[in-house]
Design a protein around this motif. Structure first.
Motif, short mmCIF file in Angstrom:
data_model
loop_
_atom_site.label_atom_id
_atom_site.label_comp_id
_atom_site.label_asym_id
_atom_site.label_seq_id
_atom_site.Cartn_x
_atom_site.Cartn_y
_atom_site.Cartn_z
N PHE A 32 3.91 -1.43 -12.85
CA PHE A 32 3.35 -0.51 -13.83
C PHE A 32 1.85 -0.31 -13.65
N VAL A 33 1.29 -0.74 -12.55
CA VAL A 33 -0.15 -0.64 -12.33
C VAL A 33 -0.55 0.83 -12.22
N ASP A 34 -1.72 1.13 -12.80
CA ASP A 34 -2.31 2.46 -12.62
C ASP A 34 -3.82 2.27 -12.48
N ALA A 35 -4.54 3.35 -12.46
CA ALA A 35 -5.99 3.29 -12.22
C ALA A 35 -6.73 2.58 -13.34
N THR A 36 -6.13 2.47 -14.50
CA THR A 36 -6.81 1.82 -15.62
C THR A 36 -6.41 0.36 -15.82
N SER A 37 -5.59 -0.18 -14.92
CA SER A 37 -5.12 -1.56 -15.07
C SER A 37 -6.28 -2.55 -14.94
N ASN A 38 -6.22 -3.60 -15.73
CA ASN A 38 -7.23 -4.64 -15.74
C ASN A 38 -7.07 -5.53 -14.51
N GLU A 66 6.36 3.04 2.55
CA GLU A 66 6.07 4.28 3.27
C GLU A 66 7.03 5.40 2.87
N HIS A 67 8.32 5.08 2.81
CA HIS A 67 9.29 6.11 2.42
C HIS A 67 9.11 6.53 0.96
N ALA A 68 8.73 5.59 0.12
CA ALA A 68 8.53 5.93 -1.29
C ALA A 68 7.29 6.80 -1.47
N VAL A 69 6.24 6.53 -0.69
CA VAL A 69 5.02 7.35 -0.79
C VAL A 69 5.29 8.76 -0.31
N VAL A 70 6.01 8.89 0.80
CA VAL A 70 6.31 10.21 1.36
C VAL A 70 7.24 10.98 0.42
N GLY A 71 8.20 10.30 -0.18
CA GLY A 71 9.20 10.98 -1.00
C GLY A 71 8.83 11.10 -2.47
N SER A 72 7.65 10.65 -2.86
CA SER A 72 7.29 10.70 -4.28
C SER A 72 6.03 11.52 -4.49
N SER A 73 5.50 11.41 -5.67
CA SER A 73 4.34 12.22 -6.03
C SER A 73 3.01 11.52 -5.73
N GLY A 74 3.01 10.59 -4.81
CA GLY A 74 1.75 9.96 -4.44
C GLY A 74 1.86 8.47 -4.19
N PRO A 75 0.75 7.90 -3.75
CA PRO A 75 0.75 6.48 -3.39
C PRO A 75 1.07 5.56 -4.57
N MET A 76 0.58 5.87 -5.76
CA MET A 76 0.81 4.98 -6.90
C MET A 76 2.31 4.86 -7.19
N ALA A 77 3.01 5.98 -7.17
CA ALA A 77 4.46 5.96 -7.41
C ALA A 77 5.17 5.19 -6.29
N GLY A 78 4.67 5.33 -5.07
CA GLY A 78 5.25 4.60 -3.96
C GLY A 78 5.10 3.09 -4.12
N PHE A 79 3.92 2.66 -4.60
CA PHE A 79 3.72 1.24 -4.85
C PHE A 79 4.62 0.74 -5.97
#
Length: 156
Positions: A23-29, A91-104
């Motif tokens: 659930f990490v995003d740019a605002t995660s502590n 890698e497959h998740a990043v390519v098939g999703s809406s960006g690196p965060m979703a891939g992670f």
């Protein structure tokens, strides 16, 4: 306690401590994530020794060195293979999703799933009774395999 329950609890801790990374995003502590990473490391540490110890159950002293090499090799290959599999998933998740965060997020869910599969596999590790039985059997085998003593010479 035997290796089984320590490893099961350790992998449950690993799986639970991996979930926050899903659930990490740019605002995660960052400090909170570091704490979860520390807890995850404690879980992995709890898993390592019982699994290694279980690999020696029932072995004769001369076989322990071979078992040590095999378990260490399996750890190295397994760690490399697991990292490669998660990198491919990422890698497959990043390519098939809406960006690196979703891939992670996808990759960390897979890592959580792998930890839960490992938890189930740990149920096959020997428990306390099995360890004691194997140790007793190995001790009995060593005593029964003692070389026969030569007859005493009488000096005639």
């Amino acid at each position: 306690m035997g290796a089984r329950w320590i490893a099961v609890v350790g992998f449950v801790v690993v799986a639970a401590a991996t979930v926050p990374f899903c659930f990490v995003d740019a605002t995660s502590n960052s400090w909170l994530l570091a704490l979860w990473l520390l807890i995850r490391g404690v879980g992995l540490g709890a898993v390592t020794m019982p699994v290694m110890t279980a690999s020696y159950v029932g072995l004769d002293r001369s076989q322990i060195a071979h078992s040590s090499v095999l378990t260490r090799t399996a750890q190295q290959i397994g760690g490399s293979f697991g990292t490669a599999v998660l990198a491919v998933i990422l890698e497959h998740a990043v390519v098939g999703s809406s960006g690196p965060m979703a891939g992670f997020h996808v990759a960390f869910w897979w890592a959580t799933g792998f930890s839960l599969v490992a938890t189930a596999l740990c149920l096959w590790l020997p428990g306390r009774k099995q360890v004691h039985a194997a140790a007793a059997a190995a001790a009995a085998a060593r005593t029964s395999a003692a070389p026969p003593q030569a007859p005493a010479l009488t000096g005639r």
